[in-house]
Design a protein around this motif. Sequence first.
Motif, PDB file in Angstrom:
ATOM      1  N   ALA A 209       0.826  -1.211   0.000  1.00 25.34           N
ATOM      2  CA  ALA A 209       0.000   0.000   0.000  1.00 25.34           C
ATOM      3  C   ALA A 209       0.855   1.253   0.000  1.00 25.34           C
ATOM      4  CB  ALA A 209      -0.931  -0.002   1.206  1.00 25.34           C
ATOM      5  N   VAL A 210       0.222   2.339  -0.448  1.00 21.90           N
ATOM      6  CA  VAL A 210       0.819   3.670  -0.432  1.00 21.90           C
ATOM      7  C   VAL A 210       0.157   4.540   0.623  1.00 21.90           C
ATOM      8  CG1 VAL A 210       0.997   5.799  -1.796  1.00 21.90           C
ATOM      9  CG2 VAL A 210       1.633   3.605  -2.813  1.00 21.90           C
ATOM     10  N   LEU A 211      -1.148   4.363   0.834  1.00 19.48           N
ATOM     11  CA  LEU A 211      -1.903   5.119   1.834  1.00 19.48           C
ATOM     12  C   LEU A 211      -2.459   4.160   2.884  1.00 19.48           C
ATOM     13  CD1 LEU A 211      -4.065   7.611  -0.281  1.00 19.48           C
ATOM     14  CD2 LEU A 211      -2.313   8.244   1.383  1.00 19.48           C
ATOM     15  N   VAL A 212      -2.247   4.480   4.151  1.00 22.96           N
ATOM     16  CA  VAL A 212      -2.862   3.742   5.252  1.00 22.96           C
ATOM     17  C   VAL A 212      -3.263   4.751   6.317  1.00 22.96           C
ATOM     18  CG1 VAL A 212      -2.583   1.988   7.037  1.00 22.96           C
ATOM     19  CG2 VAL A 212      -1.494   1.667   4.817  1.00 22.96           C
ATOM     20  N   ALA A 213      -4.544   4.747   6.693  1.00 17.36           N
ATOM     21  CA  ALA A 213      -5.036   5.677   7.705  1.00 17.36           C
ATOM     22  C   ALA A 213      -5.996   4.952   8.632  1.00 17.36           C
ATOM     23  CB  ALA A 213      -5.730   6.870   7.060  1.00 17.36           C
ATOM     24  N   VAL A 214      -5.927   5.307   9.921  1.00 17.35           N
ATOM     25  CA  VAL A 214      -6.826   4.740  10.919  1.00 17.35           C
ATOM     26  C   VAL A 214      -7.540   5.913  11.581  1.00 17.35           C
ATOM     27  CG1 VAL A 214      -7.041   3.287  12.956  1.00 17.35           C
ATOM     28  CG2 VAL A 214      -5.235   2.821  11.281  1.00 17.35           C
ATOM     29  N   GLY A 215      -8.842   6.024  11.322  1.00 17.45           N
ATOM     30  CA  GLY A 215      -9.574   7.212  11.736  1.00 17.45           C
ATOM     31  C   GLY A 215     -10.551   6.971  12.867  1.00 17.45           C
ATOM     32  N   ASN A 216     -10.478   7.835  13.866  1.00 16.18           N
ATOM     33  CA  ASN A 216     -11.558   7.988  14.840  1.00 16.18           C
ATOM     34  C   ASN A 216     -12.566   8.995  14.306  1.00 16.18           C
ATOM     35  OD1 ASN A 216     -12.793   7.731  17.542  1.00 16.18           O
ATOM     36  ND2 ASN A 216     -12.111   9.852  17.821  1.00 16.18           N
ATOM     37  N   VAL A 240      -8.573   2.819   6.246  1.00 16.00           N
ATOM     38  CA  VAL A 240      -8.591   2.988   4.799  1.00 16.00           C
ATOM     39  C   VAL A 240      -7.192   2.684   4.265  1.00 16.00           C
ATOM     40  CG1 VAL A 240      -8.878   4.641   2.900  1.00 16.00           C
ATOM     41  CG2 VAL A 240     -10.487   4.640   4.819  1.00 16.00           C
ATOM     42  N   VAL A 241      -7.128   1.791   3.290  1.00 12.69           N
ATOM     43  CA  VAL A 241      -5.865   1.343   2.717  1.00 12.69           C
ATOM     44  C   VAL A 241      -5.896   1.612   1.219  1.00 12.69           C
ATOM     45  CG1 VAL A 241      -4.318  -0.618   2.358  1.00 12.69           C
ATOM     46  CG2 VAL A 241      -5.662  -0.460   4.470  1.00 12.69           C
ATOM     47  N   ARG A 269      -9.338   0.033  -0.158  1.00  8.02           N
ATOM     48  CA  ARG A 269     -10.180  -0.853   0.652  1.00  8.02           C
ATOM     49  C   ARG A 269     -10.463  -0.182   1.996  1.00  8.02           C
ATOM     50  NH1 ARG A 269      -7.610  -6.496   1.444  1.00  8.02           N
ATOM     51  NH2 ARG A 269      -5.702  -5.263   1.684  1.00  8.02           N
ATOM     52  N   SER A 270     -11.657  -0.399   2.515  1.00 11.40           N
ATOM     53  CA  SER A 270     -12.076   0.184   3.788  1.00 11.40           C
ATOM     54  C   SER A 270     -12.510  -0.914   4.750  1.00 11.40           C
ATOM     55  CB  SER A 270     -13.230   1.170   3.581  1.00 11.40           C
ATOM     56  OG  SER A 270     -12.865   2.217   2.710  1.00 11.40           O
ATOM     57  N   PHE A 271     -12.180  -0.722   6.035  1.00  9.33           N
ATOM     58  CA  PHE A 271     -12.523  -1.686   7.070  1.00  9.33           C
ATOM     59  C   PHE A 271     -12.989  -0.921   8.312  1.00  9.33           C
ATOM     60  CE2 PHE A 271      -8.855  -3.145   4.643  1.00  9.33           C
ATOM     61  CZ  PHE A 271      -9.214  -4.426   4.235  1.00  9.33           C
ATOM     62  N   GLN A 272     -13.617  -1.648   9.232  1.00  9.87           N
ATOM     63  CA  GLN A 272     -13.897  -1.128  10.566  1.00  9.87           C
ATOM     64  C   GLN A 272     -13.466  -2.177  11.587  1.00  9.87           C
ATOM     65  OE1 GLN A 272     -18.148  -0.084  10.433  1.00  9.87           O
ATOM     66  NE2 GLN A 272     -17.520   2.066  10.611  1.00  9.87           N
ATOM     67  N   ALA A 273     -12.957  -1.707  12.729  1.00 13.42           N
ATOM     68  CA  ALA A 273     -12.526  -2.623  13.784  1.00 13.42           C
ATOM     69  C   ALA A 273     -12.454  -1.875  15.098  1.00 13.42           C
ATOM     70  CB  ALA A 273     -11.155  -3.230  13.460  1.00 13.42           C
ATOM     71  N   ARG A 274     -12.545  -2.622  16.183  1.00  9.08           N
ATOM     72  CA  ARG A 274     -12.341  -2.032  17.508  1.00  9.08           C
ATOM     73  C   ARG A 274     -10.861  -1.942  17.848  1.00  9.08           C
ATOM     74  NH1 ARG A 274     -17.172  -4.673  17.721  1.00  9.08           N
ATOM     75  NH2 ARG A 274     -18.892  -3.498  18.692  1.00  9.08           N
ATOM     76  N   THR A 275     -10.084  -2.917  17.376  1.00  4.34           N
ATOM     77  CA  THR A 275      -8.645  -2.937  17.631  1.00  4.34           C
ATOM     78  C   THR A 275      -7.915  -3.162  16.319  1.00  4.34           C
ATOM     79  OG1 THR A 275      -8.962  -3.831  19.854  1.00  4.34           O
ATOM     80  CG2 THR A 275      -6.775  -4.050  18.893  1.00  4.34           C
ATOM     81  N   VAL A 276      -6.909  -2.331  16.065  1.00  2.00           N
ATOM     82  CA  VAL A 276      -6.124  -2.400  14.839  1.00  2.00           C
ATOM     83  C   VAL A 276      -4.655  -2.577  15.222  1.00  2.00           C
ATOM     84  CG1 VAL A 276      -5.393  -1.170  12.755  1.00  2.00           C
ATOM     85  CG2 VAL A 276      -7.742  -0.915  13.610  1.00  2.00           C
TER      86      VAL A 276
END
Length: 310
Positions: A209-216, A240-241, A269-276
Amino acid sequence: MHAVTTVDRASGAGLPVVVLANPSAGRGRHRGLLPSVVHRLTAGGHPVRVLDVWTPAQAEAACHKAVADGAAALVTVGGDGTVHLALQAVAGTPVPIGVVPAGTGNDFAGSTGFPTDPLAATDAVVAALRGGRSHPIDLARITAADGTHRWYGAVLAAGIDAIINERANRMRWPRGPRRYDLAILVELARLRPRRYTLRLDGVTHESDAVLVAVGNCASYGGGMRICPAADPTDGLLDVVVGGRFDRRTLLRVKPRLYPGTHVEHPLVRSFQARTVELAAAGITGYADGERVADLPVTITAVPAAVRLLR
């Protein structure tokens, strides 16, 4: 959790509203704002105290002390970096936070419902203080490989955006915004996908990947909706990856970050999780625009971790 002096928070008698201000935020365009903010805050029914600090370390330590001493509230006057420092002190405590957006991006303030105008935001904080009103939202908690913890409110960046920040912070020339612009040019010339391992609630995903973000929250970088579906009240993190972008594709996709339509691109690709759990070699994560930790890190959504005065 931080220790908080036991006080009568219902009446709040004598407890100060403590202000953390960054006069250089937003490249100094709100430098004369603080006296007006302080004057308006006095209408909230509490004494107002401005922290006398000169460095981020001093600011964070002073915020912790203010919370431990029993502040009625902590109010930030600045951008996302100023909010980030204050969150380290108020997270997990009953002390609420008010945000007066005076930075360059103000993504946390915008994502959590504070008015964009600094004085209107101050008035909203005062109304909440007078009404004894606050709203809980989630925060994200980072655990680094050495066991240290940091809180963040908006987005953790761990892709090309973080790499650009890291290069800009290492550069001594040129000064000002041109340094960041030069860092962008250098890193775009060197652009290549990195290998990431993500464990999302225990399920492993490998990705180049080139972009990786973990958003609240949804946005970073002054309104780029990198995680457009993120909701800071749902108890989840949005991941978001952006995959194997070449330079041309990345530059075409970048304008779509502002409305958040980049997530429709086939390489995203987009995901949701409680713990990453997030790992990659040679990457330093940036949260709320601030340098936080080298990967690997574990990020956990903490529901109702902070209360907002709005």
